[in-house]
Each structure stands twice: as structure tokens, then as C-alpha cells.
Scaffold this motif. Structure first.
Motif, PDB file in Angstrom:
ATOM      1  N   LYS A  36       3.627  59.041   2.483  1.00 50.72           N
ATOM      2  CA  LYS A  36       4.702  58.107   2.172  1.00 50.72           C
ATOM      3  C   LYS A  36       5.637  58.736   1.135  1.00 50.72           C
ATOM      4  N   VAL A  42      -0.960  57.739   4.332  1.00 50.79           N
ATOM      5  CA  VAL A  42      -1.165  56.572   5.184  1.00 50.79           C
ATOM      6  C   VAL A  42      -1.593  57.093   6.554  1.00 50.79           C
ATOM      7  N   ASP A  46      -4.453  52.602   9.032  1.00 53.07           N
ATOM      8  CA  ASP A  46      -3.903  51.628   8.083  1.00 53.07           C
ATOM      9  C   ASP A  46      -2.955  50.674   8.801  1.00 53.07           C
ATOM     10  N   LEU A  47      -2.042  51.265   9.575  1.00 49.49           N
ATOM     11  CA  LEU A  47      -1.000  50.474  10.237  1.00 49.49           C
ATOM     12  C   LEU A  47      -1.594  49.580  11.319  1.00 49.49           C
ATOM     13  N   GLN A  50      -3.569  46.699   9.578  1.00 46.33           N
ATOM     14  CA  GLN A  50      -2.687  45.712   8.951  1.00 46.33           C
ATOM     15  C   GLN A  50      -2.038  44.817  10.000  1.00 46.33           C
ATOM     16  N   GLU A  70       1.392  48.063   3.548  1.00 44.79           N
ATOM     17  CA  GLU A  70       2.242  48.891   4.411  1.00 44.79           C
ATOM     18  C   GLU A  70       3.406  48.099   5.009  1.00 44.79           C
TER      19      GLU A  70
END
Length: 239
Positions: A36, A42, A46-47, A50, A70
Motif C-alpha cells: 500500500k 496487503v 485481505d480483500l 473483507q 481496506e
């Protein structure tokens, strides 16, 4: 408030089941890492997680305000209605390195009042949800944050039993359950790192300080860093 907490616990248990269900997919995405703007990593895991948690929580809580590490959020918005503060993977560097010390944190508020929180450590098979009964361990270990500062180095040098684990939620789970005597972050961490853990710490009779002041359970705003010190207090547990 009892009914709200009971309903929130049911939602959190479902979220924990979702994390377990997604674990094989998350595991396959550990090495898909980008940096990031602030230089922190990241992963696609993670994405993915989430997004999955946002869909799940929004489907169970009407007009939910979702605050995820995020995502996008208003740093000054007061919590109104349902608010969920989520760190999909805390300890991303550990996760991407295939270390087990990482976790997921979810904290839910109804207006300004805490309704329930959860920490899940998937690789270790551990979780802690508001309302859980715990058999406490007894530790002399002090854990420190992995963000290094001169103050932290000085405290490490003075502490006989010190550890740096690299994941706030791992440390928070540890101090809540007595596996750690103390957790100190003198550098500061964000609300999604801390909010679930400090709420659970209060529930389990820990002594909690944020920015050097006793913490009473209020909402922590996103985008700001909060210094933290928590002490497990065995003397506060019922005999």
C-alpha cells in the motif's frame, strides 16, 4: 441491551463460521502481496475476506456502516445505527510469510454502545467472542507491538520476559485470556486493530489504557492511531 448482545453474538458466530469456510481460499492467496502507499503489505486474501464479511454483516444488520481497514470510511463520523469495525487480516506480514500468528477482528456497535466483539486466530484454532467463558492462563510475558520506536526499544531492554509477535489481535487474544500478562503498543495502532480486543479485555477484567488514559469502552475512530497498554488482572476474576 441483553437482546442486542445475544443477537450480535449469533451474528459473530456466523462470521466465525464464514472465516473457517473461506480458510482454504485464503491460504491459497497468501503469496499474492502488494504494498500500500504507506509501505505495508496487503494480500488478495485481505480483500476477499473483507468483502465477504461486509456482505455477511450487511445482510444481518440493517443500514450497517462498515469500517474496514481496506475500505473507505469517514474518520469523524459518529456511530449511528449499526456499525462494524473490521480488520480482515491483522498481522498480514505474518500471514504472507505462512506464520500462524495472525487473526481477524470484528467489533460491532449499536449507536455509541458496544454490542459485541470477536477475535479469531484461524491457523491456531482459537477465537474469543463477547460472552465466552474463559479458563485463564497465568503468564509473566509482556508483548510489544512490532512498530519499533526508541521508547519501545527502551522498554524491551527493561523487560525480562518480552515478546514481539507481529500481530495486535494475537497479542490482544493473549492478554484477554491470561496467556500474556501485558500488551504494550507505545507507537499506536488503528481502531480496526484494537477495538475488538480492548472491548474483550474490559469484559475479561483487564486494566486498559489508551493514550495513557483509562479506557471505559467508547468507540475508537478510524484513521487515527491510539497508543495502548493492557494488563491482565487475575485479582479481578471471581473466586
Amino acid at each position: 441491551m441483553t437482546d442486542i448482545r445475544s443477537g450480535t453474538r449469533s451474528v459473530l458466530e456466523g462470521a466465525s463460521d464464514l472465516i473457517t469456510e473461506l480458510l482454504p481460499k485464503l491460504d491459497s492467496l497468501r503469496s499474492d502481496v502488494t504494498l500500500k502507499n504507506d509501505g505495508t503489505p496487503v494480500t488478495q486474501a485481505d480483500l476477499l475476506l473483507q468483502q465477504a464479511l461486509q456482505r455477511y454483516l450487511s445482510s444481518h444488520m440493517e443500514d450497517l456502516t462498515f469500517v474496514g481497514e481496506e475500505g473507505q470510511w469517514d474518520p469523524d463520523a459518529e456511530p449511528q445505527g449499526w456499525t462494524a469495525v473490521v480488520d480482515p487480516i491483522d498481522g498480514t506480514e505474518n500471514f504472507a510469510s505462512n506464520l500462524p500468528e495472525w487473526g481477524v477482528a470484528v467489533s460491532i456497535f449499536r449507536g455509541p454502545r458496544h454490542a459485541g466483539s470477536m477475535i479469531v486466530l484461524p491457523d491456531l484454532g482459537k477465537r474469543l467472542i463477547t460472552g465466552d467463558t474463559v479458563t485463564y492462563a497465568s503468564s509473566r510475558i509482556t508483548a510489544f507491538s512490532s512498530a519499533i520506536s526508541d521508547e519501545l526499544v527502551e522498554q524491551l531492554a527493561r523487560t525480562p520476559q518480552a515478546r514481539v509477535m507481529g500481530a495486535a489481535v494475537y497479542n490482544l487474544y493473549g492478554v484477554c485470556t491470561g496467556r500474556l500478562a501485558t500488551f504494550i503498543n507505545p507507537v499506536g495502532a488503528y481502531s480496526w486493530d484494537l477495538l475488538a480486543g480492548v472491548q474483550l479485555a474490559l469484559e475479561h477484567n483487564c486494566e486498559v489504557y489508551i493514550d495513557d488514559e483509562p479506557y471505559r469502552g467508547g468507540y475508537l475512530y478510524p484513521g487515527r492511531k491510539y497508543r495502548l497498554e493492557i494488563h491482565h488482572r487475575h485479582d479481578r476474576h471471581p473466586r
